[in-house]
Structures are given as C-alpha cells and as structure tokens.
Design an enzyme around this catalytic site. Structure first.
Site, short mmCIF file in Angstrom:
data_model
loop_
_atom_site.label_atom_id
_atom_site.label_comp_id
_atom_site.label_asym_id
_atom_site.label_seq_id
_atom_site.Cartn_x
_atom_site.Cartn_y
_atom_site.Cartn_z
N ASP A 1 -14.76 -89.09 8.88
CA ASP A 1 -15.63 -89.38 7.75
C ASP A 1 -14.87 -89.22 6.43
O ASP A 1 -13.63 -89.23 6.40
CB ASP A 1 -16.87 -88.48 7.80
N HIS B 1 -20.27 -87.18 2.12
CA HIS B 1 -20.89 -88.00 3.17
C HIS B 1 -20.74 -87.35 4.55
O HIS B 1 -21.69 -87.30 5.34
CB HIS B 1 -20.25 -89.39 3.16
N SER C 1 -25.45 -94.59 8.81
CA SER C 1 -24.57 -93.42 8.75
C SER C 1 -25.21 -92.21 9.42
O SER C 1 -24.50 -91.32 9.90
CB SER C 1 -24.25 -93.07 7.30
#
Length: 537
Positions: free
Chosen positions: A177, A217, A396
């Site tokens: 990520d 994220h 996601s």
C-alpha cells in the site's frame, strides 16, 4: 491516486532530453545451481514449507537475478536501476532512449520493454509465465462486539467463522500500500502489537524500514483486517499476522510503482506469506504514453499484472481491488486487477447491491472481472489517530475485507492450496452460476465455502491454540481434536531447534534451554498445518 509527476531531464549538447522508464530482461540465471542446492539463501524456511505443503517445486523463478548482470547495468553510463524482479528476471531502469536501447549489446540482455508503449515494437508479445492453474456445530469461541463493522463481516458470513475461533491465526498477510502512519500508536491497532502480530515490513520508495509513514491509505486498509476497537470495529482477520510494505510513491504516478509492487510481492513470498492484499491500481500515469488503455488490460501487459499472475504458482492467494472508475467514461478494472489466478474485488453497498463507483469487467480478453465483491460503500475503518469512521468508500476497502476473511477461512482448513482457496471462495459466491461485469461471481459466503470443503474433501477443521506468546520457559499447545501432531521450532536463521510429537489435547513443551529471541513454528498433523512466530523472553 492522482499525483504530480516530476519529470527528470538530462542536458545534452544544450538540448533537454527527457528520460524514459523501461525494463531490461535477461536471458538466463547463471547462479541457478548454487541456489537450488542452497534454498535457504533465497527463501525462508516458512516459504519452503509453504511450497512443500502445496506440492510446489522450486523453479527458475525462485532464483535471484544474477548480481553480475545487475552490476553491469548499474555501471553503464546514463542508466539508473530503480527496482528488480526475479520472477520476471528484469530490472526497472531509467535513462535516455538511446542509452537504454544500447543495453541490447550485452549478450545477457534478452530484450528491452519501454514503459512508453509507443517505443515498443507492436509485435512483441509478453514473456509472462502463467501458473497452472455433514457440518458439525461448534461451541462459540469468539464473541466479538463488531459495532458498525458488523455489516461488512456478516455480509460474508464471517461472524460464523469467528464464532468457531477461525480468526486468521497461523496465517500471514502482506499488505502492499501507500503508507501506514499511526499504526504503531493508534488504539485500534494496539491488539496487533500486544499479540506480536505485526512482523515487520519495508518502505520501497524510500528504501528503508520506516513503514509508519507516508500516506494513510494503508492504515485505513489494515484496520478492516486487523483493527480492533470493542463495540466499534473488528477486522475480518484480527488474529492473522501482518507484513506492511509501502510500494506507492504518493508524490508521483510513474510505472516504477509497479516494479516496487512486484518487488514487494516477491519479498512477501520469500518471507512465507500466505495472502497478499493490495488496494492499489494503475491505469493513467503522468506521462500519458505510459498509461494503460482498456486494450492493454488483458493480464499480459501490465508489469504488476504479470507479477501478480505468478503468485498462486508460489502458493500465495493474491487479492487486489478492482478500481473505482465505475462512474467514469473508461469504467474497466485497473492493473493488476486484470491478472489471472488472483481475486480482483469489486464493491457493493450494505444491501449487497453494486456500488456505482466500482470498476467493471470483463478483462479485455473476456475473463470474468471483478472476480468477487465485498462491502465497499460506507465501510467502517480507523484513521491514523484511532478515530473510527463509517464513511469509507472504495474497492480499496472491499479488497482487504475479503482478504481478511480468506485468512480466517484458510485458518479453518489450512491444508488447502492457494488455488483451492480461490476456487472455494468463487464457488461460494451468490452469482457463481451467472456472473456479470458488475459483481463478477458476486458476494462470497464463507460459511458455505467451509461446508463445501467438508463435503468434498476428507478434512477436519482446525482449532489449535499455541500460547503464551511471548513465553518464558513453557509453551502450551491446546487442541479440540484428538490428533497426533508434530511441533517443530526454527530459529531466525531457519535452523531447526526443536522437533516433538504432540499426542495430548493439552500438552506442555519445555523450552527453558532455548535462548531469548524470535522463533518460527510449524504444527502439522494429517489434516492440520499451522505456522507462526513465537518470542522467547
């Protein structure tokens, strides 16, 4: 991510010449014999055990790239080496076009592939290799208060697995990520550290081990799998172990991120990881000539897609997000969601309806994509400060929710191969007989997947507890099945330091003579195989 590209230039005779990104592919691996005879020089013991358990033979893909070849390229004037892939036997390089093309003069260079598609011969095909592709009731063992995360787990019938104590124990997940700030300090991740479930990681853009940095994220993503805040958020695999890899450079959008991604996937393989989740996708780059139009999303062109397709051949289940382009003019799945032998995950709402932003299929060559779906709209997540939010939107989050459930499922039936896991997950989905371009095979039912395994194979479910961790002098093994098993312990160099038979439902293992440190264990019987990490205080 839409990120600004900082162009690199070189000055030559007063003219500014733009540098290009490319991959240089080599003809062979001259060190193959040495590594085949010394496998622990290239793979951890757990990675070797995973191959053995799934009847996977070592092959040329496992061999590192020749150091001689790497040095020759690095020492070539005008060429910078940015990343490498042993599976594809290639280096990601940067330089001006003429310097890159001159590398074909080396007899060990097979060919060059430019990230700029207009510079490649239209008739060159990819050299990507493809991988050959009655239920008893149990006592409720885990009773989590899911809070707002209840829907995203119950939709998959994951709570039924958790109630039987299948919560990902013994399985290792790698997350590829953009960054993980706050994971080492925020309350929803404290349980992971208290139980030694964060095994480490690597920051590829910065080439260091500082993983609790860069974009948040990855923090959001991890929270859907390993987060725990009683009454607010419980991840789908709260007892799995995790490696955290940063592969995304949020300051630019450049194909080198695909090379970091494949490099991280290979590192995950070498560490013995079982499942990889990546909520990253690539379609458009800052240099438009590097971008992938729909015709290139066939699983054979994208560098990350080609790497992802090989994961299952190494015994890894690779789970990736489908993309969030469903409301755009070009709606199709991104790179590497187009890869074969993986699970590309689309997003649905809390009522299991298609979420309009979720990228659609099929792949350009007509394969079902996305493969399956999970909740991706209104997802409960944690931010780096530890605040629990219920407004997470995107594939996601659908992807890690699904990946975590795979860990919990696989911990119940650990003798399945990666290909079998993917098969059972797809077959449990509600649209398996009538897949479409929006939800693929649909939303999996992991309780049904368990039932299908038990009805088709001679297996028993695994409930093994190995504790405490950390331990001092005595380690306890508790099981609810009357089986005879073998417990093997390895030190951090991969050397076997203990090998004992486990013949009782509860058995103490005396380990007072062991030095303090980190150890890897393997517990196996006819129908059970678990691996993990232990710490001797």
């Amino acid at each position: 991510m839409n990120i600004k590209l900082q162009l690199l230039f070189v000055f030559f005779t007063g003219i500014i010449i733009a540098q290009e990104d490319a991959w240089v592919y080599f003809t062979d691996k001259p060190d193959a014999s040495y590594y085949m005879n010394n496998p622990l020089e290239m793979l951890s013991q757990r990675a070797l055990d995973r191959r053995t358990n799934q009847n996977i033979q070592l092959d040329d893909l496992d061999i590192p790239i020749s150091i001689t070849y790497i040095n020759e390229i690095e020492n070539t004037s005008g060429i910078s080496v940015l990343a490498k892939s042993k599976w594809l036997n290639a280096l990601h390089i940067r330089g001006i076009q003429t310097d890159i093309q001159a590398l074909t003069n080396y007899n060990f260079v097979d060919h060059i592939q430019f990230a700029n598609h207009t510079l490649n011969p239209s008739n060159r095909s990819s050299n990507a290799q493809r991988a050959n592709n009655t239920y008893d009731k149990f006592e409720v063992l885990a009773d989590f208060n899911y809070g707002n995360s209840n829907n995203q787990i119950q939709m998959l019938n994951g709570h039924l697995l958790h109630e039987q104590d299948y919560t990902g124990q013994g399985k290792i997940i790698a997350i590829l990520d953009a960054g993980f700030p706050g994971v080492n300090t925020a309350q929803p991740f404290q349980r992971l550290f208290d139980n030694n479930l964060i095994l480490g990681g690597y920051n590829f853009p910065d080439r260091d081990t500082n993983i609790y940095t860069r974009h948040y994220h990855g923090t959001n993503v991890l929270s859907t799998m390993g987060g725990f805040s009683d009454g607010e958020l419980v991840g789908t695999a709260p007892d799995a172990q995790y490696y955290l890899f940063i592969t995304e450079d949020s300051t630019s959008e450049n194909p080198v991120e695909e090379s970091y991604w494949v490099e991280a996937l290979e590192m995950a393989d070498s560490l013995g990881v079982d499942i990889v989740n990546s909520s990253l996708g690539y379609t458009n780059y800052d240099n438009i000539n590097y971008s992938y139009d729909y015709s290139k999303r066939n699983g054979e062109i994208g560098f990350a897609s080609r790497g992802a397709s090989l994961a299952m051949s190494k015994g890894i289940v690779c789970v990736v997000s489908a993309g969030n382009d469903g409301n755009k003019q070009e709606k199709h799945i991104s790179i590497p969601a187009d890869a074969e032998n993986i699970l590309a995950v689309g997003a649905v709402t809390n009522t299991e309806s298609y979420a309009s932003f979720s990228s659609i299929g099929t792949s350009f060559d007509g394969r079902v994509k996305p493969d399956v779906c999970a909740k991706g709209q209104g997802v409960t997540i944690s931010n780096p400060s530890g605040n629990i939010l219920s407004n997470g939107n995107g594939t996601s989050f659908a992807s890690p929710i699904l990946a975590g459930m795979i860990a919990s499922f696989w911990s119940a039936v650990p003798n399945l191969t990666a290909s079998q896991v993917i098969k059972y997950v797809k077959e449990s989905a509600d649209q398996f007989s009538t897949p479409d371009q929006y939800k693929g095979y649909g939303v999996p039912d992991f309780q049904l997947a368990i039932t299908n395994v038990l009805s088709s194979q001679n297996v028993t479910l695994s409930v093994i507890s190995i504790y405490p961790n950390p331990f001092t002098n005595v380690l306890k093994i508790k099981q609810n099945k009357n089986v005879i098993g073998k417990f093997v312990l390895y030190n951090n160099l991969g050397m076997k330091v203990l090998d004992v038979n486990v013949i009782n439902d509860e058995q103490d293992i005396q380990l007072e003579t062991l030095s303090s440190g980190i150890y890897l264990y393997d517990f196996s019987s006819n129908n059970i195989n678990l691996q993990g990490k232990l710490i001797k205080q």
